[in-house]
Design an enzyme around this catalytic site. Structure first.
Site, PDB file in Angstrom:
ATOM      1  N   THR A 196       0.865  -1.185   0.000  1.00 39.36           N
ATOM      2  CA  THR A 196       0.000   0.000   0.000  1.00 39.36           C
ATOM      3  C   THR A 196       0.899   1.232   0.000  1.00 39.36           C
ATOM      4  O   THR A 196       1.369   1.653  -1.045  1.00 39.36           O
ATOM      5  CB  THR A 196      -0.978  -0.012   1.189  1.00 39.36           C
ATOM      6  OG1 THR A 196      -0.260  -0.262   2.396  1.00 39.36           O
ATOM      7  CG2 THR A 196      -2.038  -1.089   1.008  1.00 39.36           C
ATOM      8  N   LYS A 239       3.846  -6.716   4.292  1.00 36.48           N
ATOM      9  CA  LYS A 239       3.606  -5.349   3.884  1.00 36.48           C
ATOM     10  C   LYS A 239       3.238  -4.537   5.120  1.00 36.48           C
ATOM     11  O   LYS A 239       2.720  -5.052   6.107  1.00 36.48           O
ATOM     12  CB  LYS A 239       2.495  -5.243   2.833  1.00 36.48           C
ATOM     13  CG  LYS A 239       1.111  -5.668   3.259  1.00 36.48           C
ATOM     14  CD  LYS A 239       0.272  -4.683   4.048  1.00 36.48           C
ATOM     15  CE  LYS A 239       0.195  -3.329   3.427  1.00 36.48           C
ATOM     16  NZ  LYS A 239      -0.670  -2.430   4.277  1.00 36.48           N
ATOM     17  N   THR A 278      -0.725  -0.927   9.627  1.00 31.56           N
ATOM     18  CA  THR A 278      -1.534  -1.926   8.944  1.00 31.56           C
ATOM     19  C   THR A 278      -0.500  -2.870   8.301  1.00 31.56           C
ATOM     20  O   THR A 278       0.270  -2.416   7.485  1.00 31.56           O
ATOM     21  CB  THR A 278      -2.358  -1.158   7.921  1.00 31.56           C
ATOM     22  OG1 THR A 278      -3.152  -0.292   8.684  1.00 31.56           O
ATOM     23  CG2 THR A 278      -3.162  -2.042   7.048  1.00 31.56           C
ATOM     24  N   GLU A 322       6.625   4.869   7.110  1.00 31.84           N
ATOM     25  CA  GLU A 322       6.265   6.064   6.345  1.00 31.84           C
ATOM     26  C   GLU A 322       7.159   7.242   6.729  1.00 31.84           C
ATOM     27  O   GLU A 322       7.166   7.706   7.875  1.00 31.84           O
ATOM     28  CB  GLU A 322       4.797   6.407   6.586  1.00 31.84           C
ATOM     29  CG  GLU A 322       3.867   5.396   5.945  1.00 31.84           C
ATOM     30  CD  GLU A 322       2.414   5.556   6.313  1.00 31.84           C
ATOM     31  OE1 GLU A 322       1.561   5.002   5.604  1.00 31.84           O
ATOM     32  OE2 GLU A 322       2.116   6.231   7.324  1.00 31.84           O
ATOM     33  N   ASN A 327       0.345  10.770   5.503  1.00 37.03           N
ATOM     34  CA  ASN A 327      -0.915  10.479   6.155  1.00 37.03           C
ATOM     35  C   ASN A 327      -1.948  11.581   5.967  1.00 37.03           C
ATOM     36  O   ASN A 327      -3.150  11.306   5.995  1.00 37.03           O
ATOM     37  CB  ASN A 327      -0.666  10.184   7.638  1.00 37.03           C
ATOM     38  CG  ASN A 327      -0.098   8.794   7.829  1.00 37.03           C
ATOM     39  OD1 ASN A 327      -0.822   7.813   7.752  1.00 37.03           O
ATOM     40  ND2 ASN A 327       1.195   8.707   8.037  1.00 37.03           N
TER      41      ASN A 327
END
Length: 405
Positions: A153, A179, A190, A276, A400
């Protein structure tokens, strides 16, 4: 920017496992967003799942299907989490299982669904179902790399690990993909993980290994402190290596478990390395604790501190932020004069204050590194725990803030 995360390995195929990837256009047209993993008849599947009480429909359905017997197919979609979707979400996940079951000639309960992506949006079943024939046609024992890309993702790089180990006169293979890059917090972190071996493993032991190894790997990573609704890590054993079945009493168990642990650790650490906006891979090493819970409380308090994480991004040796985190971790009767805090081998805190030999220059030299260990010795017991995290950068906020756009 992934920290120390290289290209995918050359995967060893796992006898009895095939993987296929297709594009369903779930979120973006043309993106490979649908993955199927096929396990040969006679395989056993174990797993661990999110502890978020708002768990996604596919998590609920996967647990239910696993209670009925051993599955044959894992169906994974990205771009939509099918979480926070109520009864309709369960119906949609079941519709996908039923459609794949018809195409593959198995019972619907032999299909396990997994989803990852945006929460609260209905699953686009009308896009997924037409892509099922293509994803089944693509099934290939060498499909690990394609599948690693297909489950991504916000990941910047695919994540995978592969090992072979000799058990008796048999070579056993373990391969896996994972992932995750955000909404990462233990319980689970996630993220999705899929690991397979061709070893024959006693089913109860397989579940024990999935739980025990998941606890020290995927349940010891954190990027932002948020536990996802969709987390799952599955372990498949096909038994096609021809080895004598591994049990708790087997002389081969230690060797097999060590190889499996390496795969779990590699996949879990890869998620943190690709966090991230991450620019630092950070190990929080807490020892000398009175209990495991105490050590983890200290480690997570440091790992979740926005002030510590932003100092890490700035390469600022603001050790007071670490000291403050240790102090508010809830450890009772903490002897401040006994504990020590280190950055790598540079002592920051001793005897309740800054170590006499510490200097900003020494601290800065550690903080500019892409990989750092924050070590805390509470000196009140024998327990030790490690947690892995990353820094907070401007890119984390940007990613985000723009996630749904």
């Amino acid at each position: 920017m992934a920290v120390g995360l290289g290209p995918l390995p050359g995967f060893f195929p796992v006898a009895g496992v095939r993987l296929g990837v297709a594009s369903a256009g779930i979120k973006k047209p043309g993106r490979r967003d649908l993955v199927v993993i096929e396990a040969a008849p006679g395989s056993h599947v174990a797993g661990i799942f999110t502890r978020n009480q708002f768990c996604a429909a596919p998590v609920t359905l996967t647990r239910e299907h696993m209670s009925r017997g051993q599955p044959r197919f894992l169906l994974i979609n990205t771009g939509n989490a099918n979480a926070g979707t109520g009864e309709q979400g369960l119906k949609d996940a079941m519709a996908c299982c039923e459609a794949l079951a018809v195409e593959a000639g198995v019972a619907p309960s032999e299909v396990l669904p997994f989803s990852t992506g945006v929460i609260g949006e209905p699953l686009p079943v009308d896009r997924i179902l037409p892509a099922l024939p293509a994803v089944l046609k693509a099934l290939d024992p060498n499909g690990w790399a394609d599948a690693a890309h297909g489950i991504m993702t916000t990941d910047t790089l695919p994540k995978g690990a592969t090992r072979q180990v000799t058990l008796g006169d048999r070579t056993v293979t373990i391969s896996g993909i994972s992932k995750g890059a955000g909404m990462i917090r233990p319980n689970m972190a996630t993220m999705l993980g899929f690991i397979a071996t061709d070893a024959a493993v006693e089913p109860k032991l397989l579940q024990s290994l999935a739980s025990e190894l998941g606890e020290i790997s995927f349940n010891r990573i954190t990027i932002d402190g948020d536990t996802s609704t969709n987390d799952a890590c599955m372990l498949i054993a096909t038994g096609q290596a021809g080895n004598q079945e591994i049990t708790r009493e087997s002389p081969d168990l230690a060797r097999f478990e060590e190889a499996l642990r390496e795969v779990y650790m590699t996949l879990a650490h890869a998620i943190v390395r690709d966090g991230e906006g991450a620019t630092k891979f950070v190990t929080i090493d807490v020892q000398g604790a009175a209990s495991s819970r105490e050590a983890l409380d200290v480690a997570y308090t440091i790992a979740h501190s926005p002030l510590v994480k932003t100092a890490l991004y700035a390469s600022d040796p603001n050790w007071g932020r670490i000291l403050a985190a240790v102090g508010r971790a809830g450890v009772t009767d903490l002897d401040l004069n006994a504990l020590t805090i280190h950055l790598d081998d540079v002592c920051l805190v001793r005897n309740g204050g800054r170590a006499p030999e510490y200097s900003e220059e020494r601290g800065k030299a550690v903080m500019i590194q892409p990989e750092i260990t924050i070590g805390v010795d509470l000196r009140r017991g024998e327990m030790r725990e490690r947690v892995w995290t990353c820094d907070f950068s401007h890119d984390y906020v940007t990613i985000n803030a723009e996630y749904r756009s």
